[in-house]
Design an enzyme around this catalytic site. Structure first.
Site, PDB file in Angstrom:
ATOM      1  CD  GLN A 204      37.591  44.002  44.837  1.00 49.67           C
ATOM      2  OE1 GLN A 204      38.513  44.803  44.644  1.00 49.67           O
ATOM      3  NE2 GLN A 204      36.507  44.334  45.508  1.00 49.67           N
ATOM      4  CB  CYS A 377      26.990  51.594  57.063  1.00 48.87           C
ATOM      5  SG  CYS A 377      28.689  51.389  57.641  1.00 48.87           S
TER       6      CYS A 377
END
Length: 421
Positions: A204, A377
């Site tokens: 990132q 999830c």
């Protein structure tokens, strides 16, 4: 063991989808024309299913001991039906809580946190790009309208946070856990702030650094590979955001985390903490093996607290809670959008993960884990087993004349109208 499988069969009949189990010997129980078929290679996995250990069955799927056919949405409907009860943690014994705090303490040193973040976020940028929106926003979107697309809802979320924080041109803005730079760049380009982001993910950091250079924002935006505990406190920030990061902080470090934010924030400044919260009051993982699955394959070291615990820790750190918003069903929809996008590109995902891991079998295991993780999830948010809260808070400046109302002691106007204008 075959008798056990046949005992499970009547439970399948009441499922919202048609389910069949193919047993190690080749026999099949359940529906003759199923929406979901689970094929078992050994009897231990049948026993796991019979005990309602859905997370352990998911582990068996990842490891190749169980194969499934059917859509992820149908698989999750079947999984929820086969649970023996709610998986929300309910063990409140003092000894269990002591063990959890001890484990949290050991798991969240700066070195361990860095390794745990890189385990998840550095899997492969190209893999995440397959199923995230173009800005690679890896957190709960905000669906302003029922027909909003995921990219629209992610931009709406970024702007929702900026509006809540009342960002103004020239302000110093900190993004703790800046991910692939979605909020950092949105705030700089649309609100004119001096933006500073941090991450523990090498991938990132490299990606956002390239974006900053491409957009010629070097003078206004910077991204660092840094732990939040290492941030310099000598130059305060006007506004701070932390999105999808504090789940990695750990129960034992919540006071450290909010205390650091207080010291980084200028008196009168605002902070937005956006993160997943537990469905159960007491700290603990989801039951039925679901928490252990996430810990092993997806988020090692991740810990969730009920929003009441989060607010307590925030308040003990002398921050003042101003506004708390529950976005739980928004995250369910976000996760289903991610899941559907991944399911539509399984061949590409398999090739990307094979290339990034250098091992075809490892790549296939990662893909199976993420397929189950995203859909699982989505199911847990839909059913209220876990939640998502945006908490806006301030560092009061003790000046009764600060703000639009006497006694505000911050820039917050103490009404919500400004957020939606």
């Amino acid at each position: 063991m075959e008798a056990l499988a046949r005992k499970i069969a009547p439970r399948l009949e009441g499922a919202p989808v048609r389910v069949a189990l193919r047993l190690p010997g080749g026999a099949q129980v359940g529906h003759a024309d199923p929406d979901v078929r689970l094929t078992f290679s050994d009897w231990s996995s049948i026993a796991t299913l019979g005990a309602g250990q859905i997370g352990k069955v998911a582990e068996d799927i990842v490891e190749g001991r169980v194969q499934f056919e059917g859509s992820m949405r149908d698989l999750m409907l079947a999984a929820a039906h086969l649970l023996p009860g709610t998986p929300v943690a309910s063990d409140t014994s003092w000894w269990t809580q002591v063990l959890r705090r001890t484990r949290s303490l050991v798991s969240h040193t700066p070195q361990r946190d860095a390794a745990q973040i890189q385990f998840h976020y550095d899997v492969s940028d190209d893999f995440y790009a397959l199923w995230l929106d173009p800005r690679r926003v890896y957190s709960c979107a905000y669906f302003r309208t029922p027909d909003a697309s995921l990219p629209e809802a992610q931009e709406a979320k970024l702007d929702h946070i900026c509006r809540k924080l009342m960002l103004r041109e020239g302000e110093r803005f900190l993004d703790i856990g800046a991910g692939w730079g979605g909020l950092l760049l949105w705030a700089a380009e649309n609100y004119g702030v001096q933006a500073h982001g941090i991450t523990l993910s090498r991938n990132q950091h490299a990606y956002v650094s390239r974006l900053i250079e491409q957009k010629k924002l070097q003078g206004r935006v910077r991204m660092e590979l840094r732990d939040y505990r290492e941030l310099d406190e000598s130059h305060g920030y006007d506004k701070i955001a932390s999105v999808g990061m504090f789940e990695h902080v750990g129960q034992v470090n919540m006071g450290v985390y909010f205390g650091k934010i207080l010291r980084l924030l200028k008196p009168g400044g605002l902070v937005m903490n956006h993160g997943i919260t537990a469905g159960g009051i007491e700290p603990g993982q989801l039951g039925a093996g679901m928490g252990e699955f996430i810990e092993k394959y997806i988020f090692p070291g991740g810990e969730l607290l009920h929003v009441s615990h989060v607010l307590r820790e925030l308040s003990l750190s002398s921050l003042e809670m101003l506004d708390t918003e529950n976005l739980r069903p928004h995250y369910a929809r976000t996760l289903w959008a991610w899941s559907d996008a991944l399911e539509a590109q399984l061949k590409d995902a398999e090739q990307v993960l094979k290339a990034s891991s250098g091992d075809e079998q490892r790549g296939q295991k990662i893909l199976r884990a993420y397929r189950l993780y995203l859909a699982g999830c989505a199911m847990t948010f839909e059913r209220g087993w876990i939640s998502l809260h945006q908490i806006l808070a301030a560092r009061p400046d003790a000046d009764l004349n600060t703000g639009s109302l006497r006694g505000a002691q911050s820039t917050y106007p103490f009404n919500r109208e400004y957020m939606y204008r």
